[in-house]
Design a protein around this motif. Structure first.
Motif, PDB file in Angstrom:
ATOM      1  N   PHE A 156       0.950  -1.113  -0.289  1.00 15.97           N
ATOM      2  CA  PHE A 156       0.072   0.090   0.085  1.00 15.97           C
ATOM      3  C   PHE A 156       1.012   1.143  -0.243  1.00 15.97           C
ATOM      4  O   PHE A 156       1.995   1.263   0.468  1.00 15.97           O
ATOM      5  CB  PHE A 156      -0.845   0.109   1.271  1.00 15.97           C
ATOM      6  CG  PHE A 156      -1.734  -1.211   1.424  1.00 15.97           C
ATOM      7  CD1 PHE A 156      -2.751  -1.405   0.576  1.00 15.97           C
ATOM      8  CD2 PHE A 156      -1.409  -1.930   2.640  1.00 15.97           C
ATOM      9  CE1 PHE A 156      -3.623  -2.317   0.994  1.00 15.97           C
ATOM     10  CE2 PHE A 156      -2.366  -3.071   2.881  1.00 15.97           C
ATOM     11  CZ  PHE A 156      -3.198  -3.328   2.091  1.00 15.97           C
ATOM     12  N   ALA A 157       0.358   2.324  -0.607  1.00 15.13           N
ATOM     13  CA  ALA A 157       0.980   3.787  -0.511  1.00 15.13           C
ATOM     14  C   ALA A 157       0.696   4.199   0.809  1.00 15.13           C
ATOM     15  O   ALA A 157       1.713   4.868   1.563  1.00 15.13           O
ATOM     16  CB  ALA A 157       0.753   4.428  -1.525  1.00 15.13           C
ATOM     17  N   GLU A 158      -0.488   4.100   1.229  1.00 13.89           N
ATOM     18  CA  GLU A 158      -0.932   4.627   2.714  1.00 13.89           C
ATOM     19  C   GLU A 158      -1.811   3.706   3.331  1.00 13.89           C
ATOM     20  O   GLU A 158      -2.383   2.948   2.689  1.00 13.89           O
ATOM     21  CB  GLU A 158      -1.844   6.181   2.491  1.00 13.89           C
ATOM     22  CG  GLU A 158      -1.176   6.947   1.561  1.00 13.89           C
ATOM     23  CD  GLU A 158      -1.922   8.198   1.271  1.00 13.89           C
ATOM     24  OE1 GLU A 158      -3.231   7.982   1.421  1.00 13.89           O
ATOM     25  OE2 GLU A 158      -1.295   8.889   0.601  1.00 13.89           O
ATOM     26  N   TYR A 159      -2.009   3.615   4.721  1.00 11.27           N
ATOM     27  CA  TYR A 159      -2.753   2.413   5.352  1.00 11.27           C
ATOM     28  C   TYR A 159      -3.899   3.322   5.685  1.00 11.27           C
ATOM     29  O   TYR A 159      -4.300   3.873   6.810  1.00 11.27           O
ATOM     30  CB  TYR A 159      -1.890   2.400   6.749  1.00 11.27           C
ATOM     31  CG  TYR A 159      -2.614   0.995   7.150  1.00 11.27           C
ATOM     32  CD1 TYR A 159      -2.711  -0.296   6.688  1.00 11.27           C
ATOM     33  CD2 TYR A 159      -3.040   0.931   8.516  1.00 11.27           C
ATOM     34  CE1 TYR A 159      -3.049  -1.488   7.319  1.00 11.27           C
ATOM     35  CE2 TYR A 159      -3.590  -0.326   9.078  1.00 11.27           C
ATOM     36  CZ  TYR A 159      -3.456  -1.450   8.330  1.00 11.27           C
ATOM     37  OH  TYR A 159      -4.106  -2.407   8.680  1.00 11.27           O
ATOM     38  N   ASP A 160      -4.975   3.239   4.926  1.00  4.35           N
ATOM     39  CA  ASP A 160      -5.962   4.286   4.805  1.00  4.35           C
ATOM     40  C   ASP A 160      -7.105   3.110   5.012  1.00  4.35           C
ATOM     41  O   ASP A 160      -6.881   1.981   5.299  1.00  4.35           O
ATOM     42  CB  ASP A 160      -6.340   4.854   3.430  1.00  4.35           C
ATOM     43  CG  ASP A 160      -6.090   4.009   2.354  1.00  4.35           C
ATOM     44  OD1 ASP A 160      -6.432   2.906   2.358  1.00  4.35           O
ATOM     45  OD2 ASP A 160      -6.142   4.776   1.167  1.00  4.35           O
ATOM     46  N   ASP A 161      -8.556   3.604   5.104  1.00  4.59           N
ATOM     47  CA  ASP A 161      -9.633   2.732   5.441  1.00  4.59           C
ATOM     48  C   ASP A 161      -9.686   1.573   4.440  1.00  4.59           C
ATOM     49  O   ASP A 161     -10.242   0.544   4.773  1.00  4.59           O
ATOM     50  CB  ASP A 161     -10.898   3.465   5.562  1.00  4.59           C
ATOM     51  CG  ASP A 161     -10.892   4.407   6.590  1.00  4.59           C
ATOM     52  OD1 ASP A 161     -10.119   4.185   7.847  1.00  4.59           O
ATOM     53  OD2 ASP A 161     -11.729   5.432   6.752  1.00  4.59           O
ATOM     54  N   TYR A 162      -9.507   1.901   3.094  1.00  2.10           N
ATOM     55  CA  TYR A 162      -9.418   0.930   2.066  1.00  2.10           C
ATOM     56  C   TYR A 162      -8.714  -0.253   2.316  1.00  2.10           C
ATOM     57  O   TYR A 162      -8.920  -1.414   2.171  1.00  2.10           O
ATOM     58  CB  TYR A 162      -9.413   1.641   0.810  1.00  2.10           C
ATOM     59  CG  TYR A 162     -10.099   2.716   0.168  1.00  2.10           C
ATOM     60  CD1 TYR A 162     -11.492   2.564   0.015  1.00  2.10           C
ATOM     61  CD2 TYR A 162      -9.527   3.988   0.073  1.00  2.10           C
ATOM     62  CE1 TYR A 162     -12.262   3.381  -0.485  1.00  2.10           C
ATOM     63  CE2 TYR A 162     -10.309   4.879  -0.345  1.00  2.10           C
ATOM     64  CZ  TYR A 162     -11.679   4.794  -0.704  1.00  2.10           C
ATOM     65  OH  TYR A 162     -12.521   5.940  -1.020  1.00  2.10           O
ATOM     66  N   ALA A 163      -7.283   0.282   2.887  1.00  2.00           N
ATOM     67  CA  ALA A 163      -6.292  -1.016   3.067  1.00  2.00           C
ATOM     68  C   ALA A 163      -6.747  -1.734   4.187  1.00  2.00           C
ATOM     69  O   ALA A 163      -6.625  -2.904   4.307  1.00  2.00           O
ATOM     70  CB  ALA A 163      -5.107  -0.397   3.325  1.00  2.00           C
ATOM     71  N   ARG A 164      -7.298  -1.180   5.268  1.00  2.05           N
ATOM     72  CA  ARG A 164      -7.697  -1.782   6.574  1.00  2.05           C
ATOM     73  C   ARG A 164      -8.796  -2.838   6.310  1.00  2.05           C
ATOM     74  O   ARG A 164      -8.570  -3.936   6.663  1.00  2.05           O
ATOM     75  CB  ARG A 164      -7.866  -0.915   7.750  1.00  2.05           C
ATOM     76  CG  ARG A 164      -6.798  -0.283   8.366  1.00  2.05           C
ATOM     77  CD  ARG A 164      -7.257   0.690   9.517  1.00  2.05           C
ATOM     78  NE  ARG A 164      -7.770   1.924   9.070  1.00  2.05           N
ATOM     79  CZ  ARG A 164      -6.986   2.964   8.827  1.00  2.05           C
ATOM     80  NH1 ARG A 164      -5.716   2.947   9.135  1.00  2.05           N
ATOM     81  NH2 ARG A 164      -7.556   4.205   8.579  1.00  2.05           N
ATOM     82  N   ALA A 165      -9.666  -2.204   5.432  1.00  3.24           N
ATOM     83  CA  ALA A 165     -11.023  -3.339   5.069  1.00  3.24           C
ATOM     84  C   ALA A 165     -10.386  -4.300   4.215  1.00  3.24           C
ATOM     85  O   ALA A 165     -10.861  -5.418   4.402  1.00  3.24           O
ATOM     86  CB  ALA A 165     -12.024  -2.256   4.493  1.00  3.24           C
ATOM     87  N   TYR A 166      -9.539  -4.055   3.383  1.00  3.85           N
ATOM     88  CA  TYR A 166      -9.171  -5.164   2.443  1.00  3.85           C
ATOM     89  C   TYR A 166      -8.176  -6.347   3.111  1.00  3.85           C
ATOM     90  O   TYR A 166      -8.466  -7.530   3.138  1.00  3.85           O
ATOM     91  CB  TYR A 166      -8.141  -4.499   1.424  1.00  3.85           C
ATOM     92  CG  TYR A 166      -7.686  -5.481   0.249  1.00  3.85           C
ATOM     93  CD1 TYR A 166      -8.579  -6.000  -0.778  1.00  3.85           C
ATOM     94  CD2 TYR A 166      -6.622  -6.236   0.549  1.00  3.85           C
ATOM     95  CE1 TYR A 166      -8.044  -6.797  -1.848  1.00  3.85           C
ATOM     96  CE2 TYR A 166      -6.223  -7.279  -0.217  1.00  3.85           C
ATOM     97  CZ  TYR A 166      -6.822  -7.624  -1.691  1.00  3.85           C
ATOM     98  OH  TYR A 166      -6.459  -8.507  -2.388  1.00  3.85           O
TER      99      TYR A 166
END
Length: 268
Positions: free
Chosen positions: A113-123
């Motif tokens: 990931f480039a950033e650990y955002d909500d999308y990354a956490r959900a994935y």
């Protein structure tokens, strides 16, 4: 027809509840294998995320992963791979960065990931796997053996708009496809679950007429149409039910196992 290759989707098909394989489905797979049938998984998931599911089946299974970009057995044998060119990966990453899109890459079966955002956490929660947060410069460095890139959106309308932009910008250099309402996947042209079935059948010396696929979602349609016969889950979307030769019970009722016994092994 005699079924020699049986191909299954994961979520909503083999996995009741989306997480673990039921004992009933495991028994059905093992009985099919004992009868001489090759059972394989076809999924958009990365190999490492699909492997625990395949291992739970307890048999040596070739897995079609990354929507067909990598076919690899549970023991590690690679049947086929189609990696995106490193230069193309960098251009796609930069294209997404300039638009503020979430994008993640899969290099050498590791998730970045480039950033650990909500999308990354959900994935990570959905796939039960952990990725590496490396920043945008880090994504530019991990460009070898990239099977696919994934941009996650807020819904189907945004996904379709994003796919359109990618197609306009990259032409036939990559193939942007929607695998879920909020998933815009970027893979090589010609890569698909359907192509994975054809390649694996050819490698195993199995005629297309002797293949069968089972699924539930719209993105399963190409592989269902590519197989000699097809089975829709009871919970499948209407388009899948209409396109398939047979309809089995719902996923939560172990419709996968019902299909194996009825349509593969010829039992009621």
């Amino acid at each position: 027809m005699s079924v020699k290759l049986f191909v299954t989707d994961l979520d909503g098909t083999l996995l009741p509840g989306g997480k673990t394989v039921s004992p009933e489905n495991i028994r059905a797979v093992r009985e099919a294998v004992r009868a001489g049938v090759t059972v394989t998984i076809a999924t958009g998931r990365m190999y490492r995320a699909a492997l625990p599911v395949a291992e739970a089946l307890g048999v040596e299974v070739p897995i079609i992963t990354y929507n067909g970009a990598l076919i690899r057995s549970t023991s590690g044998r690679v049947y086929y791979r189609s990696d995106i060119q490193p230069g193309t990966v960098r251009r796609v990453v930069e294209f997404c960065r300039m638009r503020g899109w979430h994008v993640q890459t899969y290099s050498r079966d590791e998730l970045y990931f480039a950033e650990y955002d909500d999308y990354a956490r959900a994935y990570e929660r959905d796939q039960q796997i952990r990725g590496h947060v490396v920043g945008w410069d880090g994504l530019m460095e991990h460009t070898e053996e990239v099977s696919k890139l994934l941009s996650i959106t807020d819904g189907a309308e945004q996904t379709e708009a994003r796919l359109h932009e990618l197609r306009e910008a990259f032409g036939r250099e990559v193939s942007p496809v929607r695998s879920k309402a909020n998933y815009a996947e970027i893979i090589n042209p010609g890569v698909s679950k359907a192509d994975g079935i054809r390649r694996l059948a050819e490698t195993l010396g199995i005629a297309a007429a002797d293949t069968m696929a089972i699924g539930d979602a719209e993105n399963d349609l190409p592989m269902l149409k590519a197989a000699g016969r097809s089975v829709a889950m009871g919970n499948a979307v209407p388009e899948v039910r209409e396109a398939c030769d047979y309809v089995t019970s719902e996923c939560e009722q172990n419709g996968f196992a019902v299909a194996v016994y009825r349509y593969v092994l010829g039992r009621e």
